[in-house]
Design an enzyme around this catalytic site. Structure first.
Site, mmCIF file in Angstrom:
data_model
loop_
_atom_site.group_PDB
_atom_site.id
_atom_site.type_symbol
_atom_site.label_atom_id
_atom_site.label_comp_id
_atom_site.label_asym_id
_atom_site.label_seq_id
_atom_site.Cartn_x
_atom_site.Cartn_y
_atom_site.Cartn_z
ATOM 1 N N SER A 261 4.901 -4.786 -3.293
ATOM 2 C CA SER A 261 4.618 -3.374 -3.027
ATOM 3 C C SER A 261 3.642 -3.276 -1.863
ATOM 4 O O SER A 261 3.158 -4.273 -1.341
ATOM 5 C CB SER A 261 4.009 -2.714 -4.260
ATOM 6 O OG SER A 261 2.676 -3.173 -4.416
ATOM 7 N N LYS A 262 3.357 -2.065 -1.494
ATOM 8 C CA LYS A 262 2.450 -1.733 -0.394
ATOM 9 C C LYS A 262 1.107 -2.478 -0.557
ATOM 10 O O LYS A 262 0.450 -2.815 0.417
ATOM 11 C CB LYS A 262 2.247 -0.213 -0.440
ATOM 12 C CG LYS A 262 1.831 0.457 0.831
ATOM 13 C CD LYS A 262 2.936 0.593 1.846
ATOM 14 C CE LYS A 262 2.319 0.692 3.223
ATOM 15 N NZ LYS A 262 2.969 0.021 4.281
ATOM 16 N N ARG A 263 0.746 -2.692 -1.816
ATOM 17 C CA ARG A 263 -0.506 -3.388 -2.115
ATOM 18 C C ARG A 263 -0.564 -4.758 -1.418
ATOM 19 O O ARG A 263 -1.630 -5.275 -1.109
ATOM 20 C CB ARG A 263 -0.557 -3.610 -3.634
ATOM 21 C CG ARG A 263 -1.854 -3.310 -4.282
ATOM 22 C CD ARG A 263 -1.715 -3.195 -5.797
ATOM 23 N NE ARG A 263 -0.549 -3.817 -6.383
ATOM 24 C CZ ARG A 263 -0.488 -5.095 -6.746
ATOM 25 N NH1 ARG A 263 -1.495 -5.896 -6.562
ATOM 26 N NH2 ARG A 263 0.628 -5.565 -7.298
ATOM 27 N N HIS A 264 0.599 -5.359 -1.237
ATOM 28 C CA HIS A 264 0.641 -6.688 -0.623
ATOM 29 C C HIS A 264 0.648 -6.627 0.905
ATOM 30 O O HIS A 264 0.769 -7.646 1.560
ATOM 31 C CB HIS A 264 1.899 -7.438 -1.091
ATOM 32 C CG HIS A 264 1.915 -7.688 -2.565
ATOM 33 N ND1 HIS A 264 2.723 -7.002 -3.435
ATOM 34 C CD2 HIS A 264 1.188 -8.543 -3.323
ATOM 35 C CE1 HIS A 264 2.495 -7.431 -4.661
ATOM 36 N NE2 HIS A 264 1.576 -8.357 -4.624
ATOM 37 N N GLY A 265 0.541 -5.436 1.467
ATOM 38 C CA GLY A 265 0.593 -5.303 2.934
ATOM 39 C C GLY A 265 1.852 -4.559 3.315
ATOM 40 O O GLY A 265 2.390 -3.788 2.516
#
Ligand code: GLU
Length: 508
Positions: A261-265
């Site tokens: 997800s976006k959390r990973h970049g």
């Protein structure tokens, strides 16, 4: 699992919904479909699934097609290309009555029915189910309504949807090419909507009708769709159609093994393009998410990937989206590029407003930039403006921001450093051949003469020439800067050390 060489004609599709910026996972699906089609000499079809009107995002369809083009995934049928089953956009197919007709077919053969339940009633049912701690869902109220009752309700202004009649008994089995037979209990499913009150089909109906009409032989899609597939199998049965082969691709995880997800970049494909990743890298990298060639080869051209592809090489275990590996691979691809090609790529980045400092005149000298490329080639991971500018700005600047304290190396003082630099400047001035190798030889000899370690003299020179402790190979740097500039910078550093000794600007 069958090897692709034994397959009949292969027709696969990529069926994105334009609900946002195309995600890397989504393009991985497109890519594996494309590779499979090209390997098998089949067709790759693009179909836009825009029936969920509320989730549509302006411009998303264009971005999807742009991403496909950037990756080099050309389609044989689809938007902009046409084909025997056009249109390939579901809202346009809806306007032709394709889905209403299919829903009518299911009503007529007893596999679907119209439902006039109001949102209020559905809400009430859900609340009651919750109170009784039962699974929530449609209770089948309209399942056995008579045609007269229904007609009267509709005449009275009630809106209707079409629901699929989930069989009350039996089991649903389907064979996933990667996972083998999967069995489901249909009693866990409620009668689900296939045609909405606004006449739009739901995804379930629309994609089945299109996959059937378009002659799709294999559905390669993300694992997330496995739980919906029993519904799809029941519908194929309801229609009396042969389902395609299902290949549910592995889920993508971040390095911490949670869902990517976006959390990973970055997760939007075009962000990688904008960050300086090459399409060839991205193609290679995405192909390895859930597939392997069976040898240890990781860096492969698109032709090699197409040639080596087989469904047997797909893996159902989750794949990790490892950005470090992606950067490494991009470095490999960048190093494979001819110097001139790379220079052409770097120039616009360096010339951009947020590239090299504004004080550096544009346009840049193309030959000069080309001569600098070998100096950074090894260290490049992505074509990133800020990084490039940091790596190369001192080659273009008349002034470099020099901190004299950094010039002085371990075991030396300011005076020793200043005099060593003076000798170095003389050596540069008198060097017979201004090439990296003879220069290195000459400076190694100078170290002996001055009783300095190469680390000391070369370190002082590196900072004097570049204002950096880490820079490309020293003698290549001298050659690229040229004799005049090199001599001036070294002299200037020497003067700074023997003079003020405080931080100030040097002019080379
Ligand atoms: N429109 C669906 C999606 O984007 C397609 C799923 C499928 O391949 O069946 O995710």
């Amino acid at each position: 699992m069958s090897d692709t060489s034994t397959l009949g004609p292969v027709r696969v599709r990529y069926a994105p919904s334009p609900t946002g910026d195309p995600h890397v996972g989504n393009l991985r699906t497109a890519l594996l479909n494309w590779v499979f089609a090209r390997h098998a000499g089949g067709q790759f079809i693009v179909r836009i699934e825009d029936t969920d009107r509320e989730r549509m995002v302006d411009g998303a369809e264009d971005r999807i097609l742009e991403a496909l083009k950037w990756l080099g995934l050309d389609w044989d049928e689809g938007p902009g290309v046409g084909g025997p089953y056009a249109p390939y956009v579901q809202s346009e197919r809806k306007a032709l009555g394709v889905y209403a007709e299919a829903a009518r077919q299911l009503i007529d053969n007893g596999h679907a029915y119209e439902c006039t339940c109001t949102p209020e009633r559905l809400d009430q049912v859900r609340q009651q189910q919750r109170a009784k701690k039962k699974p929530t869902g449609y209770d089948g109220y309209c399942r056995n309504k008579s045609a007269d009752e229904l007609a009267a309700e509709k005449a009275g202004g009630l809106a209707s949807v079409v629901r699929f009649k989930v069989p009350l008994e039996g089991e649903v089995v389907f064979n996933d090419v990667l996972r083998g037979p999967l069995t489901f209990d249909p009693s866990l499913l409620q009668d689900f909507v296939i045609l909405k009150s606004d006449g739009y089909p739901t995804y379930h109906l629309a994609h089945i009708v299109d996959d059937h009409e378009m002659g799709i032989t294999h559905v390669l899609r993300s694992e997330e769709w496995i739980s919906s597939t029993p519904r799809h199998m029941m519908m194929y049965e309801g229609f009396g159609w042969e389902p395609p082969a299902f290949v549910h691709l592995s889920i993508l995880l971040g390095p911490d093994r949670s869902k990517l997800s976006k959390r990973h970049g970055d997760t939007a494909l075009l962000e990688f393009r904008d960050k300086g990743f090459l399409p060839g890298t991205m193609f290679n990298f995405l192909s390895l998410l859930g597939w392997s060639a069976g040898d240890d080869e990781e860096v492969m051209t698109r032709e090699q990937i197409v040639e080596k592809f087989s469904l047997d090489g797909l893996n159902s275990a989750p794949s990790i989206f490892d950005i470090t590996k992606l950067e490494w691979m991009n470095g490999v691809y960048l190093r494979q590029l001819p110097v001139e090609t790379l220079a052409e790529m770097l120039i616009p980045e360096l010339e951009a407003r947020d590239g090299l400092p504004e004080s550096i005149a544009r346009p840049l000298d193309r030959d000069y930039v080309t001569s600098l490329v070998p100096l950074v080639h090894e260290r490049l991971k992505v074509v990133d403006r800020a990084e490039l500018s940091e790596m190369l700005s001192y080659f273009f600047q008349d002034e470099i921001d020099l901190d004299p304290a950094e010039v002085v190396q371990k075991g030396m003082d300011e005076a020793v450093t200043a005099s060593a630099l003076e000798s170095a400047a003389l050596a540069l001035e008198s060097a017979e051949s201004f090439e990296a190798e003879p220069l290195e030889e000459q400076f190694r000899a100078l170290c002996v003469e001055l009783d300095l370690k190469p680390r000391q003299l070369f370190g002082a020179l590196r900072v004097s020439l570049t204002a950096r402790k880490v820079a490309p190979p020293l003698f290549d740097t001298m050659v690229a800067l040229g004799r005049g500039r090199s001599v001036d910078r070294v002299r200037r550093a020497a003067a700074l050390l023997s003079g003020a000794g405080t931080r100030e600007r040097t002019v080379s």
